[in-house]
Design an enzyme around this catalytic site. Structure first.
Site, mmCIF file in Angstrom:
data_model
loop_
_atom_site.group_PDB
_atom_site.id
_atom_site.type_symbol
_atom_site.label_atom_id
_atom_site.label_comp_id
_atom_site.label_asym_id
_atom_site.label_seq_id
_atom_site.Cartn_x
_atom_site.Cartn_y
_atom_site.Cartn_z
ATOM 1 N N CYS A 185 0.869 -1.186 0.000
ATOM 2 C CA CYS A 185 0.000 0.000 0.000
ATOM 3 C C CYS A 185 0.904 1.233 0.000
ATOM 4 O O CYS A 185 2.083 1.132 -0.341
ATOM 5 C CB CYS A 185 -0.977 -0.025 1.185
ATOM 6 S SG CYS A 185 -0.195 -0.015 2.815
ATOM 7 N N ASN A 221 2.295 1.494 4.333
ATOM 8 C CA ASN A 221 2.599 0.218 4.996
ATOM 9 C C ASN A 221 2.305 0.263 6.498
ATOM 10 O O ASN A 221 2.998 -0.350 7.298
ATOM 11 C CB ASN A 221 4.060 -0.209 4.743
ATOM 12 C CG ASN A 221 4.384 -1.642 5.153
ATOM 13 O OD1 ASN A 221 5.514 -1.933 5.562
ATOM 14 N ND2 ASN A 221 3.444 -2.540 5.064
ATOM 15 N N CYS A 270 -1.464 0.652 7.380
ATOM 16 C CA CYS A 270 -2.895 0.311 7.536
ATOM 17 C C CYS A 270 -3.279 -0.917 6.691
ATOM 18 O O CYS A 270 -3.507 -2.001 7.227
ATOM 19 C CB CYS A 270 -3.787 1.494 7.153
ATOM 20 S SG CYS A 270 -3.463 3.010 8.071
ATOM 21 N N ARG A 271 -3.373 -0.727 5.380
ATOM 22 C CA ARG A 271 -3.962 -1.784 4.545
ATOM 23 C C ARG A 271 -3.045 -2.976 4.333
ATOM 24 O O ARG A 271 -3.471 -4.120 4.522
ATOM 25 C CB ARG A 271 -4.376 -1.187 3.181
ATOM 26 C CG ARG A 271 -5.519 -0.208 3.292
ATOM 27 C CD ARG A 271 -5.683 0.602 2.026
ATOM 28 N NE ARG A 271 -4.560 1.520 1.829
ATOM 29 C CZ ARG A 271 -4.355 2.260 0.758
ATOM 30 N NH1 ARG A 271 -5.216 2.180 -0.240
ATOM 31 N NH2 ARG A 271 -3.319 3.074 0.678
ATOM 32 N N SER A 272 -1.786 -2.737 3.917
ATOM 33 C CA SER A 272 -0.942 -3.904 3.603
ATOM 34 C C SER A 272 -0.535 -4.688 4.854
ATOM 35 O O SER A 272 -0.444 -5.921 4.779
ATOM 36 C CB SER A 272 0.264 -3.532 2.730
ATOM 37 O OG SER A 272 1.099 -2.597 3.338
ATOM 38 N N ASP A 280 -8.291 3.738 1.048
ATOM 39 C CA ASP A 280 -7.341 4.223 2.058
ATOM 40 C C ASP A 280 -8.110 4.731 3.285
ATOM 41 O O ASP A 280 -8.876 5.689 3.181
ATOM 42 C CB ASP A 280 -6.530 5.366 1.420
ATOM 43 C CG ASP A 280 -5.471 5.914 2.354
ATOM 44 O OD1 ASP A 280 -5.455 5.532 3.547
ATOM 45 O OD2 ASP A 280 -4.663 6.731 1.885
HETATM 46 P P1 4NP Z 1 -1.810 2.772 4.115
HETATM 47 O O1 4NP Z 1 -2.482 4.124 4.688
HETATM 48 O O2 4NP Z 1 -1.271 3.123 2.754
HETATM 49 O O3 4NP Z 1 -2.961 1.833 4.064
HETATM 50 O O4 4NP Z 1 -0.736 2.399 5.109
HETATM 51 C C1 4NP Z 1 -1.815 5.358 4.727
HETATM 52 C C2 4NP Z 1 -0.875 5.594 5.717
HETATM 53 C C3 4NP Z 1 -0.255 6.838 5.782
HETATM 54 C C4 4NP Z 1 -0.558 7.811 4.848
HETATM 55 C C5 4NP Z 1 -1.500 7.562 3.853
HETATM 56 C C6 4NP Z 1 -2.120 6.329 3.786
HETATM 57 N N1 4NP Z 1 0.079 9.087 4.913
HETATM 58 O O5 4NP Z 1 -0.261 9.956 4.103
HETATM 59 O O6 4NP Z 1 0.944 9.284 5.784
#
Ligand code: 4NP
Length: 176
Positions: free
Chosen positions: A24, A27, A29-31, A141
């Protein structure tokens, strides 16, 4: 309708355990959720020595951090522990992993861009390519939203990972 079948997984050829990396943006939340859920399903089915599971992000903003507390809480409520430490996905990961599975279309595009010579295109998928109810093809997201978004991520990831295991099962070296 599931769009990837076991016949589409042309890159699984080695005698090593099947290696899968979920990707993702951050790294956190989703992955990491997909990594923890898929590892849990793999273990439950007795395939832990046949499958290696990891995750990474296309950005390094959160490198070294554990998974988001809301992601961990929802996973815990479902008996799944998220142990990942965030790291950036590198070119060497494209070489190493049998399957590289992106959470959304932007992650997918970034992976294809990293594959500048087009050598690894056949191993790069979207997680929802495996979802029997693929919706718009993306795991949304949840980072800037409330708990509902994290719950939705968990639900999509669980359904998609169950289907992913069914799809890769014929490729495992000892699938009796
Ligand atoms: P992820 O979520 O891609 O599912 O880990 C996010 C985590 C952090 C951010 C965006 C999405 N950020 O903008 O910091």
């Amino acid at each position: 309708m599931q769009t990837v079948t076991s016949l589409d997984l042309k890159t699984i050829t080695s005698e090593e355990p099947l290696s899968v990396c979920f990707v993702c943006l951050g790294n956190i939340c989703r992955s990491p959720t997909a990594e923890g859920v898929f590892q849990h399903i793999v273990n439950k089915n007795g395939f832990s020595s046949l499958v290696e599971v990891d995750s990474a992000g296309t950005a390094a903003y959160h490198a070294g951090e554990p998974a988001n507390s809301k992601s961990r809480m929802i996973a815990d409520q479902n008996g799944v522990t998220l142990n990942s430490k965030a790291r950036k996905f590198e070119y060497s990961d494209l070489e190493y992993f049998d399957l590289v599975i992106a959470m959304d279309k932007e992650n997918h595009r970034d992976l294809l861009r990293l594959d500048r010579k087009g050598l690894f295109r056949d191993k790069i998928f979207l997680l929802r390519d495996f979802d029997p109810m693929p919706g718009d093809g993306e795991v949304p997201d949840p980072y800037y939203g409330g708990i509902n978004g994290f719950e939705l991520v968990y639900e999509i990831v669980l359904r998609s990972c169950e289907s992913l295991l069914d799809t890769v099962r014929p490729h495992l070296k000892n699938n009796s």
